[in-house]
Design a protein around this motif. Sequence first.
Motif, PDB file in Angstrom:
ATOM      1  N   SER A 397       0.731  -1.174   0.061  1.00 55.44           N
ATOM      2  CA  SER A 397      -0.101   0.037  -0.073  1.00 55.44           C
ATOM      3  C   SER A 397       0.835   1.253  -0.057  1.00 55.44           C
ATOM      4  O   SER A 397       0.403   2.099   0.258  1.00 55.44           O
ATOM      5  CB  SER A 397      -1.211   0.000   1.320  1.00 55.44           C
ATOM      6  OG  SER A 397      -0.119   0.074   2.386  1.00 55.44           O
ATOM      7  N   ARG A 398       2.283   1.233  -0.194  1.00 57.69           N
ATOM      8  CA  ARG A 398       2.939   2.136  -0.151  1.00 57.69           C
ATOM      9  C   ARG A 398       2.726   3.315  -1.390  1.00 57.69           C
ATOM     10  O   ARG A 398       2.495   2.856  -2.522  1.00 57.69           O
ATOM     11  CB  ARG A 398       4.657   1.778  -0.209  1.00 57.69           C
ATOM     12  CG  ARG A 398       5.636   2.800   0.079  1.00 57.69           C
ATOM     13  CD  ARG A 398       6.833   2.139   0.297  1.00 57.69           C
ATOM     14  NE  ARG A 398       6.851   1.123   1.623  1.00 57.69           N
ATOM     15  CZ  ARG A 398       7.639   0.278   1.676  1.00 57.69           C
ATOM     16  NH1 ARG A 398       8.742   0.015   0.945  1.00 57.69           N
ATOM     17  NH2 ARG A 398       7.698  -0.384   2.587  1.00 57.69           N
ATOM     18  N   ARG A 399       2.916   4.636  -1.166  1.00 59.73           N
ATOM     19  CA  ARG A 399       2.579   5.482  -2.107  1.00 59.73           C
ATOM     20  C   ARG A 399       3.746   6.624  -2.039  1.00 59.73           C
ATOM     21  O   ARG A 399       4.188   6.952  -0.887  1.00 59.73           O
ATOM     22  CB  ARG A 399       1.280   6.056  -2.125  1.00 59.73           C
ATOM     23  CG  ARG A 399       0.113   5.204  -2.603  1.00 59.73           C
ATOM     24  CD  ARG A 399      -1.227   6.031  -2.480  1.00 59.73           C
ATOM     25  NE  ARG A 399      -1.522   6.349  -1.420  1.00 59.73           N
ATOM     26  CZ  ARG A 399      -2.513   7.150  -0.995  1.00 59.73           C
ATOM     27  NH1 ARG A 399      -3.563   7.714  -2.048  1.00 59.73           N
ATOM     28  NH2 ARG A 399      -2.961   7.470   0.287  1.00 59.73           N
ATOM     29  N   PRO A 400       3.890   7.360  -2.957  1.00 57.62           N
ATOM     30  CA  PRO A 400       5.057   8.374  -2.786  1.00 57.62           C
ATOM     31  C   PRO A 400       4.278   9.641  -2.064  1.00 57.62           C
ATOM     32  O   PRO A 400       3.003   9.690  -2.155  1.00 57.62           O
ATOM     33  CB  PRO A 400       5.464   8.606  -4.372  1.00 57.62           C
ATOM     34  CG  PRO A 400       4.350   8.290  -5.048  1.00 57.62           C
ATOM     35  CD  PRO A 400       3.688   7.151  -4.341  1.00 57.62           C
ATOM     36  N   LEU A 401       5.348  10.716  -1.522  1.00 59.17           N
ATOM     37  CA  LEU A 401       4.665  11.738  -0.961  1.00 59.17           C
ATOM     38  C   LEU A 401       5.025  12.868  -1.733  1.00 59.17           C
ATOM     39  O   LEU A 401       5.940  13.279  -2.174  1.00 59.17           O
ATOM     40  CB  LEU A 401       5.270  11.740   0.619  1.00 59.17           C
ATOM     41  CG  LEU A 401       4.895  12.950   1.232  1.00 59.17           C
ATOM     42  CD1 LEU A 401       3.502  12.999   1.726  1.00 59.17           C
ATOM     43  CD2 LEU A 401       6.066  13.322   2.406  1.00 59.17           C
ATOM     44  N   ALA A 402       3.517  13.648  -1.987  1.00 56.47           N
ATOM     45  CA  ALA A 402       3.873  15.088  -2.684  1.00 56.47           C
ATOM     46  C   ALA A 402       3.635  16.140  -1.450  1.00 56.47           C
ATOM     47  O   ALA A 402       2.718  16.230  -1.149  1.00 56.47           O
ATOM     48  CB  ALA A 402       2.770  15.083  -3.717  1.00 56.47           C
ATOM     49  N   ILE A 403       4.704  16.837  -1.453  1.00 53.33           N
ATOM     50  CA  ILE A 403       4.568  18.118  -0.497  1.00 53.33           C
ATOM     51  C   ILE A 403       4.507  19.284  -1.480  1.00 53.33           C
ATOM     52  O   ILE A 403       5.382  19.835  -2.293  1.00 53.33           O
ATOM     53  CB  ILE A 403       5.909  18.040   0.161  1.00 53.33           C
ATOM     54  CG1 ILE A 403       6.163  16.929   0.916  1.00 53.33           C
ATOM     55  CG2 ILE A 403       6.023  19.368   1.014  1.00 53.33           C
ATOM     56  CD1 ILE A 403       7.544  16.848   1.838  1.00 53.33           C
ATOM     57  N   TYR A 404       3.474  20.023  -1.026  1.00 48.15           N
ATOM     58  CA  TYR A 404       3.275  21.274  -1.776  1.00 48.15           C
ATOM     59  C   TYR A 404       3.826  22.511  -0.928  1.00 48.15           C
ATOM     60  O   TYR A 404       3.129  22.662   0.156  1.00 48.15           O
ATOM     61  CB  TYR A 404       1.548  21.430  -2.233  1.00 48.15           C
ATOM     62  CG  TYR A 404       1.095  22.782  -2.742  1.00 48.15           C
ATOM     63  CD1 TYR A 404       1.629  23.207  -4.033  1.00 48.15           C
ATOM     64  CD2 TYR A 404       0.370  23.616  -2.005  1.00 48.15           C
ATOM     65  CE1 TYR A 404       1.436  24.453  -4.277  1.00 48.15           C
ATOM     66  CE2 TYR A 404       0.335  25.016  -2.609  1.00 48.15           C
ATOM     67  CZ  TYR A 404       0.636  25.364  -3.877  1.00 48.15           C
ATOM     68  OH  TYR A 404       0.383  26.712  -4.384  1.00 48.15           O
ATOM     69  N   LEU A 405       4.403  23.395  -1.505  1.00 49.45           N
ATOM     70  CA  LEU A 405       4.785  24.549  -0.833  1.00 49.45           C
ATOM     71  C   LEU A 405       4.413  25.669  -1.043  1.00 49.45           C
ATOM     72  O   LEU A 405       4.738  26.005  -2.638  1.00 49.45           O
ATOM     73  CB  LEU A 405       6.364  24.490  -0.769  1.00 49.45           C
ATOM     74  CG  LEU A 405       7.035  23.103   0.089  1.00 49.45           C
ATOM     75  CD1 LEU A 405       8.498  23.423   0.003  1.00 49.45           C
ATOM     76  CD2 LEU A 405       6.537  22.898   1.446  1.00 49.45           C
TER      77      LEU A 405
END
Length: 668
Positions: A397-405
């Motif tokens: 169930s692993r997914r990448p992380l998107a960090i919006y700044l």
Amino acid sequence: MSEEPRERILSDFQDCTGLENMEECIQILQQHEWNLMEAIRAVHEGIGDGNDPESTVPVYQTMDDQMVLTGHNPNNTRQPNSNDSDDVEIIGTVSAGERTASGASFQTTSDSARNLHFQIVYHDQTEHVHISENETVHKLREKVAEKVFVPVHQQDFLNWKMKSFDERTKLRDLRLPLENIIKLSSIRDDSAHRIYNHTTTSSHNSGEFPLTVLCEDKFGSTIPYKLVLEPHTTILEIKKRMENLACIPIHQQVWQGLLGATDSDTLRQTQIVQNGTLVVRHADTSPNQKLPTTRQNLLPSTSTINYDDDENMNTDRDIIVEDIEDNDIGVLSSTTSTTTVNEGREPLIPDEFTDEVFALQHFSSVFQSRYGSSGPILYMGSLDQALQESLYASIHSRRPLAIYLHNDQSICANVFCSGVLALDSTVEYLANNYVFWAWDVTSDVNRTRLLETLRRCVGNQCAQRVGCMEKNDFPLLLIVTRSRGLLELNSIIEGKSTPSEVLLNLIQSHDSFEQQRSRDMDEEIMREKRENLKREQEDEYEQSRRADLAKQQAREQEERESKLRIEQRSQQQQESKARLPDEPDESEKNITRLKIRLPNDEGILMRRFRLQDNLQVLFDYLTSEGRMLGEYKLLTTFPKRDLTTLNSTDTFEQLKLYPQEQLILESL
């Protein structure tokens, strides 16, 4: 009737009905004696469930240089000849030169346009749409979207069998009946096998080369096309294919993702991979096409700005950036009007907040109030928790992380939020493939907090890269992945990127993550196999050790018992010898001689006993010779008796075992 008109009638009939089975078309035409209008009317009445009292197919008669559109007979009878002109109403004329290769191209005036009715069937929901036949397919999709809330670019009309159409095709050109039923299906960009009826069906054959082409249409939507090509297909042939599908001339196509390939290169000669993604847009569609309009709607302005779709929307990004940088107060200039940027607005994240969950809830609320959309689904928690939910979850169930700044002082902030983050395609793709976390770095306080958090959670390198960014480099979309247990900053998407570039970058980053996850999964499976094998070997060793220990204990116990038995036998022998009287002399009177035959040919025992001795003396003698009572039977020959069952106090005289007797000893 000659063969040539029949071929033309057959071609026109297929174009009007969308039927492709040649035999079926010929059979229908023969049933109506090759009367094209009656055959088309019969087919359309069948499509409309026969509820339309009037035929919606215009009747035409071919003359020398023009084609006359006429009325029709509602009773479905054959048309009168040209002499009965009183029954014919001339609607309009079309010159013969305007006829297309596939048949006649009908044109009607706006006054004669019909109002079409569509019954939309979507899952268990049924809605009704009324629209003029002068409207386009795209307009129909917009009306459908208002009813069933399926975005335009995700709508698939399952029961539309027309040979070809695009978003700009007018409904009248499809020659639809008044009453229509549309079976609607929703297409997902990442899993659709059919993208509209005029796209290519996906395939998994080993000799094919599947590609996804994201096409930006003039309406601002990104439409995915699934193409299944041959490896020897050239780039030019792909461009021609997209010219037919998306109606973008080759010389006006702008491509991304070709990786330096030329028109003459085949797919196998390029670095393009199977199942890869390309982006194409119209050269007239500027990346900043919506920039002025978006800012006007979102920000207070001193005057209203009107832009023409084909001219003013093509404002160059560099000119806009230069204008803004020249004005320190952040004013966007266009001709004689100005728009104030980001002054006096509530920040997405305030400097003072109780916890991060509250801050992110505030971010979502303000974002929606500003841009009219909630944007991507935010992860409501700290960055540590977002990492645990995304990259430290189970391998499956692993997914990448998107960090919006976000930075409100950036010139690209509003454009990126409204033109990228608020798009349905971006929202849906992020929701399906990423964990999305956001932060506002407009204030120095929140910027410092973020850098400390990035340094602690992601790494010092990531914090340094973000810390070096200027305000106009924002907004940023950081893609964080995990490889071999280590966190990596996979990609940085800057705010000046177009929607297609952002989506392409997200897709490529996710594909790269999935490839690494697949490798990690294989390694995880191999590691689990090794651990399972190791555990099995350890269990087998432990079981073997326990078995050996049990055997050793059993042997030791048996040895102890055997030694104890030997000691007990020896003690019994000694006690028996001590109790046993001396053997009488042969010259004595009143004695008996006993001859005892041992089992298994072990020999014979012979001894003299006094007649007054009892059986116990005989048993003590046998015990002294190593024959323990209870391990044998002692039998007389005649009469046959088992002496061990008799009273041991009986004397030999009483048992009449004299003057001599032969006994047999049998082991039990």
